[in-house]
Design an enzyme around this catalytic site. Structure first.
Site, PDB file in Angstrom:
ATOM      1  N   CYS A   1       3.275  -7.980   0.961  1.00  0.00           N
ATOM      2  CA  CYS A   1       4.255  -8.496   1.913  1.00  0.00           C
ATOM      3  C   CYS A   1       5.530  -7.673   1.744  1.00  0.00           C
ATOM      4  O   CYS A   1       5.512  -6.623   1.104  1.00  0.00           O
ATOM      5  CB  CYS A   1       4.510  -9.992   1.707  1.00  0.00           C
ATOM      6  SG  CYS A   1       5.144 -10.416   0.077  1.00  0.00           S
ATOM      7  N   THR A   2       6.645  -8.130   2.297  1.00  0.00           N
ATOM      8  CA  THR A   2       7.865  -7.336   2.297  1.00  0.00           C
ATOM      9  C   THR A   2       8.422  -7.089   0.903  1.00  0.00           C
ATOM     10  O   THR A   2       8.643  -5.950   0.494  1.00  0.00           O
ATOM     11  CB  THR A   2       8.940  -8.024   3.160  1.00  0.00           C
ATOM     12  OG1 THR A   2       8.415  -8.274   4.454  1.00  0.00           O
ATOM     13  CG2 THR A   2      10.173  -7.139   3.271  1.00  0.00           C
TER      14      THR A   2
END
Length: 637
Positions: free
Chosen positions: A225-226
């Site tokens: 994810c980020t």
């Protein structure tokens, strides 16, 4: 100290002077037991204010999640202060140099025009309502450094140096981000199956995991994810499924740390979407992955903050298309049958909000929903423009075996028609239901027929209820099961249990997301709303509202109440005898309406229609609804 200097590395652009690069963004999270939340909150208020830091800080008994911006020197002092506290030992502080916010709209939407410090129940919540327990974060997947993550992809899963990594298993790469994020950047590796859940919001991820469990079972599951925090809870959720789901690994530090390690992009193509004023961060590879939703030209800039007119998800609209069109329908809404042509380009098209706790990384929270610019007051055409009007906030309760997202979609037209006077807010019911289906005999004229005992071809999102049958066991099955008996059209009469838990849940919703002016209930949601009205006198200070709208409603557990005994302004909407409502008979809805006190002509209003099991939005029905709501409008001084 050498390790700390590596952790604090700054992505400096050497072509710019130090003066131009004196602003930065700091992201970090830490799961740890917080002994005294108030003391930590006081520290953040004092420290961040003294350093002029802006952004979001969320604190819970389980840890901290923060995204703050300010002068680089101030951010480094903030890190130093945290490192002196043993609670933050081993925290990965991701500090990046950048320009100060240039776009006030983007900065405000991302929360970088003020400092918001809140104590919350969960740093990241996978559930769409607060009564469902989150998975144990200690069961999260194994962390892989950017270098190890890259090596795994490079060798297509044959990473035998890690003993816990099953070298004999297939590698599956899962993107834990929202669809709009993946549209401008994602990992791409030949010979590695990559799964993009294509979710609208983080709380939709568990439903996708449930529906795709067989694609994950028995494999090496790699997640990213980020910045890493969404993978913590998501990987714990996968591992909680037990046997076959043990081998889950996640990219430590997220895409941000990977791009620092591999500035040419490595296996990551496009840009990394971020939840601050930078909007996105790219690598040295300048290829554009995204495309305009309307004309399909290469485009990956979300700075204009264009949104779907139905669900408000960010969409990519190039500059030329944005000059010609003002209303858009995202690809998810299009898949669900929403038509571009059905949206007027002169209307806002606001559809309301689905309340679901999400990660800071996934941005909005209940406070932001309540006060967001998109919810700002507008003047109704029937009100003098010299007095600004406060729109009504209406909590919407969906029907049996529905969810907030689907109900929001079904009422999109209603939200548009009421947008000047009311804001609709949607929430899932607390009782999660199992996946069941009715077997149909083979059809000789059908080219493809399911065999007996096989589920529907499509995956479904989780379904919920306000009231359940006596044999409800409180568990949700990830796999489809065939119904033991044929579906009963009068099953709603047998769903009489679970009210106390639903009532407690609504108290939590009113506390966290209120206040609300009224409640709108559809079908079983109307039955639940009617019961709340009946007990309104005992709920003062916990569930306060001024009116109720009951659509296709029916009475449940109301034997102790008599005709006209419920003193609450009410609007009853249901199909007449010729209305073709095959779910709830007209007589049942009329019986429910009889419990409400009439008083004056506008206290209990009935709208009958011939359009079936829906909420009508045509004239004259919508006009009567507006007339009913206008009596509750208030004006700001």
């Amino acid at each position: 100290m050498a390790d700390q200097s590596i952790q604090h590395q700054v992505q400096d652009n050497k072509n710019e002077t130090e003066g131009e690069q004196d602003y930065g963004i700091l992201l970090y999270y830490k799961y740890t037991k917080i002994p005294n939340l108030q003391n930590l909150s006081d520290f953040y208020h004092s420290n961040c204010s003294s350093l002029s830091l802006l952004g979001r800080v969320r604190l819970s008994s389980h840890g901290v999640n923060a995204t703050v911006g300010g002068k680089l020197k101030a951010l480094k002092k903030h890190i130093e202060a945290l490192e002196s506290n043993s609670l933050f030992e081993g925290t990965d502080f991701k500090l990046a140099a950048c320009h100060e916010p240039l776009n006030d709209q983007v900065a405000k939407e991302c929360g970088f025009t003020s400092l918001s410090i809140r104590i919350v129940k969960e740093l990241v919540s996978l559930s769409s309502h607060p009564l469902l327990k989150s998975p144990d974060i200690s069961n999260a997947g194994t962390h892989l450094s950017a270098a190890d993550f890259h090596s795994v992809l490079q060798n297509a899963g044959n990473f035998q140096e890690k003993e816990s990594f099953g070298s004999d298993k297939k590698l599956v790469l899962v993107d834990a981000r929202n669809l709009y994020e993946t549209r401008i950047g994602k990992f791409h590796t030949p010979n590695v199956e990559t799964l993009d859940p294509e979710i609208r919001q983080y709380s939709d991820l568990p439903s996708w995991i449930d529906g795709n469990s067989e694609r994950l079972r028995g494999n090496n599951i790699l997640m990213y994810c980020t910045g890493g925090i969404r993978c913590e809870m998501a990987s714990a959720y996968i591992r909680s499924k037990g046997a076959g789901f043990e081998n889950v690994f996640q990219l430590f530090g997220g895409i941000q740390r990977y791009l620092e390690q591999f500035p040419d992009g490595g296996f990551f193509k496009g840009k990394n979407f971020v939840f601050d004023h930078r909007v996105s961060v790219g690598s040295l590879d300048t290829d554009t992955l995204g495309t305009c939703l309307l004309c399909s030209t290469s485009f990956d800039d979300y700075s204009a903050r264009s949104r779907c007119s139905y669900c408000r998800m960010l969409v990519l609209i190039c500059d030329s298309c944005r000059e010609q069109e003002s209303s858009y329908v995202c690809e998810l809404c299009q898949k669900n049958g929403k038509l571009v042509a059905s949206i007027s380009t002169t209307e806002d098209g606001m559809s309301g909000d689905v309340l679901s706790p999400v990660a800071i990384e996934a941005n909005p929270n209940l406070d932001q929903i309540r006060h967001s610019p998109s919810m700002s007051c507008r003047n109704d055409q029937h009100v003098a423009s010299t007095k600004p009007m406060r729109k009504l906030r209406i909590l919407c309760l969906h029907g049996f075996r529905q969810n907030a997202s689907s109900f929001k979609g079904r009422t999109a037209s209603l939200a548009k028609k009421l947008k000047n006077i009311a804001e609709l807010v949607f929430v899932d019911a607390p009782h999660e239901l199992p996946f069941i289906y009715q077997h149909s005999p083979p059809d000789q004229n059908c080219e493809s027929v399911r065999s007996e005992g096989s589920p529907p071809f499509i995956n479904c999102n989780r379904k919920f209820a306000w009231l359940v049958a006596a044999d409800y066991n409180g568990k949700s099955d990830a796999e489809w099961k065939m119904a033991k008996v044929p579906f009963d059209t009068l099953q709603y009469q047998k769903q009489t249990e679970g009210f106390d838990q639903s009532l407690q849940y609504l108290k939590t919703i009113f506390l966290q997301a209120g206040p609300f002016d009224g409640i709108l209930g559809f079908s079983q949601g109307a039955a639940m709303a009617a019961l709340v009205c009946a007990k309104q006198g005992k709920l003062k200070g916990e569930i306060d509202f001024k009116f109720v709208i009951l659509c296709s409603g029916f009475a449940v557990n109301m034997s102790e109440y008599s005709e006209g005994s419920i003193d609450c302004p009410s609007l009853h909407i249901f199909g007449n005898n010729e209305g073709n409502d095959r779910q709830i008979e007209s007589l049942a809805s009329r019986h429910l309406a009889s419990f409400f006190k009439c008083g004056c002509s506008d206290r209990s209003v009935i709208i009958e229609h011939d359009l079936g099991h829906i909420i009508p939005t045509r004239s004259p029905h919508i006009d009567k609804m507006k007339d009913f709501l206008r009596q509750f409008l208030q004006f700001n001084s």
